[in-house]
Write a protein that holds these residues in place. Sequence first.
Motif, PDB file in Angstrom:
ATOM      1  N   TYR A  67       0.835  -1.207   0.000  1.00 16.09           N
ATOM      2  CA  TYR A  67       0.000   0.000   0.000  1.00 16.09           C
ATOM      3  C   TYR A  67       0.868   1.255   0.000  1.00 16.09           C
ATOM      4  O   TYR A  67       0.511   2.257   0.577  1.00 16.09           O
ATOM      5  CB  TYR A  67      -0.935   0.006   1.213  1.00 16.09           C
ATOM      6  N   ARG A  68       1.966   1.220  -0.669  1.00 18.52           N
ATOM      7  CA  ARG A  68       2.899   2.343  -0.696  1.00 18.52           C
ATOM      8  C   ARG A  68       2.259   3.566  -1.375  1.00 18.52           C
ATOM      9  O   ARG A  68       2.605   4.690  -1.054  1.00 18.52           O
ATOM     10  CB  ARG A  68       4.163   1.914  -1.434  1.00 18.52           C
ATOM     11  N   PHE A  69       1.310   3.361  -2.280  1.00 21.64           N
ATOM     12  CA  PHE A  69       0.650   4.471  -2.970  1.00 21.64           C
ATOM     13  C   PHE A  69      -0.135   5.347  -1.981  1.00 21.64           C
ATOM     14  O   PHE A  69      -0.378   6.517  -2.230  1.00 21.64           O
ATOM     15  CB  PHE A  69      -0.300   3.954  -4.062  1.00 21.64           C
ATOM     16  N   ALA A  70      -0.500   4.790  -0.825  1.00 29.23           N
ATOM     17  CA  ALA A  70      -1.276   5.541   0.165  1.00 29.23           C
ATOM     18  C   ALA A  70      -0.439   6.619   0.839  1.00 29.23           C
ATOM     19  O   ALA A  70      -0.977   7.488   1.503  1.00 29.23           O
ATOM     20  CB  ALA A  70      -1.843   4.595   1.218  1.00 29.23           C
ATOM     21  N   LEU A  71       0.859   6.587   0.657  1.00 32.02           N
ATOM     22  CA  LEU A  71       1.721   7.594   1.266  1.00 32.02           C
ATOM     23  C   LEU A  71       2.028   8.747   0.316  1.00 32.02           C
ATOM     24  O   LEU A  71       2.746   9.669   0.694  1.00 32.02           O
ATOM     25  CB  LEU A  71       3.027   6.946   1.732  1.00 32.02           C
ATOM     26  N   ARG A  72       1.512   8.692  -0.891  1.00 32.59           N
ATOM     27  CA  ARG A  72       1.751   9.779  -1.844  1.00 32.59           C
ATOM     28  C   ARG A  72       0.987  11.019  -1.381  1.00 32.59           C
ATOM     29  O   ARG A  72      -0.134  10.924  -0.854  1.00 32.59           O
ATOM     30  CB  ARG A  72       1.290   9.377  -3.233  1.00 32.59           C
ATOM     31  N   TRP A 129      -0.744  13.360  -2.914  1.00 32.47           N
ATOM     32  CA  TRP A 129      -2.090  13.550  -3.481  1.00 32.47           C
ATOM     33  C   TRP A 129      -3.103  12.640  -2.796  1.00 32.47           C
ATOM     34  O   TRP A 129      -4.232  13.049  -2.532  1.00 32.47           O
ATOM     35  CB  TRP A 129      -2.059  13.302  -4.984  1.00 32.47           C
ATOM     36  N   TRP A 130      -2.720  11.438  -2.498  1.00 34.25           N
ATOM     37  CA  TRP A 130      -3.606  10.490  -1.838  1.00 34.25           C
ATOM     38  C   TRP A 130      -3.970  10.986  -0.433  1.00 34.25           C
ATOM     39  O   TRP A 130      -5.125  10.957  -0.024  1.00 34.25           O
ATOM     40  CB  TRP A 130      -2.920   9.118  -1.786  1.00 34.25           C
ATOM     41  N   ILE A 131      -2.992  11.485   0.291  1.00 35.81           N
ATOM     42  CA  ILE A 131      -3.231  11.978   1.648  1.00 35.81           C
ATOM     43  C   ILE A 131      -4.114  13.239   1.612  1.00 35.81           C
ATOM     44  O   ILE A 131      -5.070  13.367   2.382  1.00 35.81           O
ATOM     45  CB  ILE A 131      -1.890  12.263   2.358  1.00 35.81           C
ATOM     46  N   VAL A 132      -3.810  14.166   0.694  1.00 35.63           N
ATOM     47  CA  VAL A 132      -4.587  15.397   0.576  1.00 35.63           C
ATOM     48  C   VAL A 132      -6.040  15.087   0.217  1.00 35.63           C
ATOM     49  O   VAL A 132      -6.973  15.673   0.776  1.00 35.63           O
ATOM     50  CB  VAL A 132      -3.945  16.348  -0.456  1.00 35.63           C
ATOM     51  N   SER A 133      -6.243  14.169  -0.704  1.00 35.59           N
ATOM     52  CA  SER A 133      -7.611  13.842  -1.104  1.00 35.59           C
ATOM     53  C   SER A 133      -8.407  13.267   0.068  1.00 35.59           C
ATOM     54  O   SER A 133      -9.591  13.568   0.232  1.00 35.59           O
ATOM     55  CB  SER A 133      -7.620  12.873  -2.295  1.00 35.59           C
ATOM     56  N   HIS A 134      -7.768  12.474   0.895  1.00 36.08           N
ATOM     57  CA  HIS A 134      -8.459  11.927   2.061  1.00 36.08           C
ATOM     58  C   HIS A 134      -8.756  13.010   3.105  1.00 36.08           C
ATOM     59  O   HIS A 134      -9.806  12.992   3.749  1.00 36.08           O
ATOM     60  CB  HIS A 134      -7.650  10.785   2.673  1.00 36.08           C
ATOM     61  N   LEU A 135      -7.841  13.960   3.269  1.00 40.82           N
ATOM     62  CA  LEU A 135      -8.092  15.066   4.196  1.00 40.82           C
ATOM     63  C   LEU A 135      -9.254  15.933   3.709  1.00 40.82           C
ATOM     64  O   LEU A 135     -10.077  16.390   4.515  1.00 40.82           O
ATOM     65  CB  LEU A 135      -6.831  15.910   4.369  1.00 40.82           C
ATOM     66  N   VAL A 136      -9.341  16.133   2.391  1.00 37.38           N
ATOM     67  CA  VAL A 136     -10.455  16.895   1.831  1.00 37.38           C
ATOM     68  C   VAL A 136     -11.769  16.169   2.083  1.00 37.38           C
ATOM     69  O   VAL A 136     -12.768  16.773   2.479  1.00 37.38           O
ATOM     70  CB  VAL A 136     -10.234  17.162   0.325  1.00 37.38           C
TER      71      VAL A 136
END
Length: 127
Positions: free
Chosen positions: A2-7, A9-16
């Motif tokens: 699940y390394r893509f979850a640390l990108r 954009w992925w983190i920002v989208s989840h915070l939004v």
Amino acid sequence: MYRFALRPWWIVSHLVVVALVVTFVGLGFWQLRRLDERRADNTRLAERLEEPRVRLSDLLDDPDGAPEDEIKDRRVVVSGRYRPEEQVLIRGRSLDDGKVVAVNRGWIRNDGRFSAVPDRSRFPTGR
């Protein structure tokens, strides 16, 4: 895996998404509070409609000054005469003294074309 979850954009989208969920839940609770306020207002208005009519002068001539919540939404009786020469369009205006009472004779659509009351001949005259 699940390394893509640390990108970023992925983190920002989840915070939004989390911010949107919190906002929408808050707005839902606001709507529920507003519903309670409207129900209370409607109950008060229904109670006011059941009260007997009083003379407007009796309400306004109170030497102690009746509280606004005692005057608001009261059914009143007024007597006087129509002043056809003084027909006006009222746009969020209040009257200074208690000697003139605005009589709502209806609603007209005004998209800015009217600066005076149209067709005054249909209005009643006299007492």
